[in-house]
Scaffold this motif. Sequence first.
Motif, mmCIF file in Angstrom:
data_model
loop_
_atom_site.group_PDB
_atom_site.id
_atom_site.type_symbol
_atom_site.label_atom_id
_atom_site.label_comp_id
_atom_site.label_asym_id
_atom_site.label_seq_id
_atom_site.Cartn_x
_atom_site.Cartn_y
_atom_site.Cartn_z
ATOM 1 N N LEU A 403 0.845 -1.193 0.000
ATOM 2 C CA LEU A 403 0.000 0.000 0.000
ATOM 3 C C LEU A 403 0.876 1.236 0.000
ATOM 4 O O LEU A 403 1.913 1.290 0.664
ATOM 5 N N PHE A 404 0.467 2.243 -0.766
ATOM 6 C CA PHE A 404 1.113 3.552 -0.674
ATOM 7 C C PHE A 404 0.042 4.624 -0.704
ATOM 8 O O PHE A 404 -1.098 4.386 -1.117
ATOM 9 N N GLY A 405 0.413 5.822 -0.282
ATOM 10 C CA GLY A 405 -0.534 6.934 -0.270
ATOM 11 C C GLY A 405 -0.349 7.803 0.953
ATOM 12 O O GLY A 405 0.720 7.797 1.580
ATOM 13 N N GLU A 406 -1.393 8.537 1.301
ATOM 14 C CA GLU A 406 -1.268 9.476 2.406
ATOM 15 C C GLU A 406 -2.627 9.979 2.848
ATOM 16 O O GLU A 406 -3.622 9.872 2.116
ATOM 17 N N VAL A 407 -2.656 10.523 4.060
ATOM 18 C CA VAL A 407 -3.756 11.378 4.482
ATOM 19 C C VAL A 407 -3.464 12.730 3.849
ATOM 20 O O VAL A 407 -2.535 13.423 4.233
ATOM 21 N N VAL A 408 -4.256 13.101 2.851
ATOM 22 C CA VAL A 408 -3.858 14.154 1.919
ATOM 23 C C VAL A 408 -4.057 15.550 2.526
ATOM 24 O O VAL A 408 -5.092 15.824 3.138
ATOM 25 N N PRO A 409 -3.102 16.438 2.323
ATOM 26 C CA PRO A 409 -3.255 17.804 2.809
ATOM 27 C C PRO A 409 -4.022 18.682 1.831
ATOM 28 O O PRO A 409 -4.001 18.482 0.619
ATOM 29 N N GLY A 410 -4.705 19.658 2.374
ATOM 30 C CA GLY A 410 -5.385 20.682 1.587
ATOM 31 C C GLY A 410 -5.217 22.019 2.273
ATOM 32 O O GLY A 410 -4.300 22.219 3.080
ATOM 33 N N GLY A 411 -6.112 22.960 1.983
ATOM 34 C CA GLY A 411 -6.010 24.283 2.575
ATOM 35 C C GLY A 411 -6.842 24.421 3.835
ATOM 36 O O GLY A 411 -7.941 23.880 3.931
ATOM 37 N N LEU A 412 -6.328 25.155 4.814
ATOM 38 C CA LEU A 412 -7.056 25.434 6.047
ATOM 39 C C LEU A 412 -7.768 26.767 5.951
ATOM 40 O O LEU A 412 -7.363 27.658 5.190
ATOM 41 N N GLY A 413 -8.821 26.916 6.734
ATOM 42 C CA GLY A 413 -9.566 28.164 6.745
ATOM 43 C C GLY A 413 -8.777 29.295 7.382
ATOM 44 O O GLY A 413 -7.906 29.090 8.231
ATOM 45 N N ALA A 414 -9.078 30.505 6.939
ATOM 46 C CA ALA A 414 -8.451 31.697 7.502
ATOM 47 C C ALA A 414 -9.090 32.044 8.845
ATOM 48 O O ALA A 414 -10.190 31.587 9.177
ATOM 49 N N THR A 415 -8.408 32.864 9.614
ATOM 50 C CA THR A 415 -8.899 33.317 10.913
ATOM 51 C C THR A 415 -8.942 34.841 10.943
ATOM 52 O O THR A 415 -8.582 35.514 9.973
ATOM 53 N N ALA A 416 -9.346 35.382 12.065
ATOM 54 C CA ALA A 416 -9.401 36.836 12.229
ATOM 55 C C ALA A 416 -8.024 37.461 12.322
ATOM 56 O O ALA A 416 -7.899 38.695 12.301
ATOM 57 N N LEU A 417 -6.992 36.627 12.408
ATOM 58 C CA LEU A 417 -5.637 37.145 12.590
ATOM 59 C C LEU A 417 -4.677 36.776 11.467
ATOM 60 O O LEU A 417 -3.637 37.413 11.315
ATOM 61 N N SER A 418 -5.006 35.745 10.677
ATOM 62 C CA SER A 418 -4.007 35.302 9.696
ATOM 63 C C SER A 418 -4.654 34.512 8.566
ATOM 64 O O SER A 418 -5.785 34.023 8.682
ATOM 65 N N ASP A 419 -3.872 34.376 7.474
ATOM 66 C CA ASP A 419 -4.277 33.524 6.367
ATOM 67 C C ASP A 419 -4.324 32.074 6.819
ATOM 68 O O ASP A 419 -3.649 31.676 7.788
ATOM 69 N N GLY A 420 -5.108 31.264 6.104
ATOM 70 C CA GLY A 420 -5.107 29.836 6.373
ATOM 71 C C GLY A 420 -3.797 29.199 5.939
ATOM 72 O O GLY A 420 -3.099 29.703 5.051
ATOM 73 N N ILE A 421 -3.460 28.085 6.559
ATOM 74 C CA ILE A 421 -2.222 27.374 6.229
ATOM 75 C C ILE A 421 -2.405 26.665 4.893
ATOM 76 O O ILE A 421 -3.439 26.071 4.620
ATOM 77 N N ASN A 422 -1.374 26.726 4.058
ATOM 78 C CA ASN A 422 -1.404 26.042 2.771
ATOM 79 C C ASN A 422 -0.998 24.585 2.921
ATOM 80 O O ASN A 422 -0.031 24.269 3.619
ATOM 81 N N VAL A 423 -1.723 23.706 2.285
ATOM 82 C CA VAL A 423 -1.357 22.296 2.107
ATOM 83 C C VAL A 423 -0.954 21.646 3.437
ATOM 84 O O VAL A 423 0.224 21.429 3.718
ATOM 85 N N MET A 424 -1.952 21.309 4.215
ATOM 86 C CA MET A 424 -1.732 20.648 5.505
ATOM 87 C C MET A 424 -2.883 19.677 5.749
ATOM 88 O O MET A 424 -4.021 19.941 5.390
ATOM 89 N N ALA A 425 -2.568 18.532 6.339
ATOM 90 C CA ALA A 425 -3.619 17.609 6.784
ATOM 91 C C ALA A 425 -4.274 18.243 8.002
ATOM 92 O O ALA A 425 -3.683 18.299 9.080
#
Length: 589
Positions: A403-425
């Motif tokens: 088996l190969f693969g991953e728990v895939v990362p995507g984008g996180l939501g933004a907050t009142a203080l900062s941008d969302g994190i790019n490409v993270m599980a």
Amino acid sequence: MDISESISDVAVAKTNTIDVDPVTLEIVRNALVAIAQRITRRMIRSAISFIVKEMEDCSASILDAKGQLLAEEAGPPIQLNTVGICLQTILKHTMPPETWKPGDVVIVNDPYIADESLAATHTNDYLAYCPLFFEGQLIGFSGLMVHHLDIGGMNMATRGWGTEIYQEGLRLPAVKVVCAGVVQKQVLEIVLNNTRTPGTLENDLLSQIASVGIAQSDIHSLFQKYGKEQMLKCFNALLDFSERRTRDEISAIIDGEYEHEEPVLDDGAEGGPHYLRLKIIKQGSEMTFDFSGTDPQIAGPINSPLATTLSAIYYVMRCITGSDIPSNEGCKRPLRIIAEPGTLVNARKPAAVYQRMVVCHSIVDLVMGALAKAAPERVMADSCGCLYNFTYVTNPATRNRVLFGEVVPGGLGATALSDGINVMACHVTNCHIPPMEALEIETPVLYRRREFQIDTGGAGRYRGGVGQVLEYQILGQQPMLAHTSQKSVSLPQGIEGGLPGDGGRWIINRGSNEERVLPYAIGDVEPLQTGDTVTHHTPGGGGYGDPRQRPIESVVEDVRAGLVSFFMAEAQYGVTVDPQTYAAQRLPT
């Protein structure tokens, strides 16, 4: 706020005969965290499964004699919060405290104990517990949860669209795999007789047993140094402190009732969409989470055990109350959960639960969405949700199924203080991205792309994190793709005027005459051919606030970084950027 000063107030108020010195208490708190970290690090370094050694899908906790959480290592949150829940169920229903002896190790992976789902998270997650003794008295437990690659089931690694728990592999009730220091070989033989990867499972299970046991010597040293009575008072003071701080943070939120709903299987897959519904009742320093009206459990693997529903709620509350509060059982005391049995958030046997993370990730957005009406400054916009991309094949060199693969990362939501994190599980998953080179060495796969996907983060005063494009070619034989995504139709929503992030999709053999897009974001295993390519576009996070209020320099920086296109800079942010000089100006509204 200085933690030592606050702990001092609690310690003096709660102790009877021996005051807890705040300095000692802080040393003990960090020592307990360090013990949990040592357990996990030892597990990761001794594992041979990529899902543990590369993705670090394991978590350790230290608990008191009642099974209450004292300290934990920063691993996948869905695991951390359930280690204590499962232990408390075992102590209540199957193995009371007096049945545990020095040198014992108990393992369990059954989500269902005593007709409830307050046990393991799913069958691949084995929990191991070791009782901790000092001077003959049971004073606590160490716990370690590990995701094992294959434990039987109708498909390798329990992938696919199972409809009942009996299809999800060997289920172990709480059983002593080590009795007074002696490994019970018959128990191991039963486990290893029910896996496609006996060598890997044997190594990693023995590593788990050894790792969870190292806490005994560390705890013994602490008790010797500070004394049993002082240490037990430290345990109580830590829980009281976290409860007090959590209540303070909850009290700052406006009293009221706040409702929200979230769909799952939103693209119509397997009879969807189905809905999660929540009313939060906030009164004083307490919160009630009422899931009345949530849809019944389904004949599919996305149902959430009550243990993981609680875990997802606890995770959100830790996010909104602040990371400076020590994470332990005290944080949970002000919370009450109402979840009707037999629903998507409180599964009952024989419901399948392997992909319960589909519901758990939606619970995170559900709670955040409800609290956005009360305290928007504390929450974040929707994130990418649950994303799995696993393929199992026959390795032509060894003829073994791998088996190969991953728990895939995507984008996180933004907050009142900062941008969302790019490409993270995101959120309750929080697993590492496995190196492509490591997977290519161990399995027959060739990775072709892993890159940021432009224009996927929702526009806002703070931009949502962008998703990724992941593409690989299958070199093994008889490949089967197990794919899971969310947010393909109901996009990751923004808040306070922020725009949604982009959704996800799956493409087989992109750019060829045989190109096809998978009709649903989640489903049963997909049979493929040797040489096929799989391309996965993952969702981005929702934005926070009015996009027109984003500073021009931030928009230009996003364009330069390839996160936002020139077109979207103008269309969504109202900023024109010269493609040669990157000079920018805002268009009149």
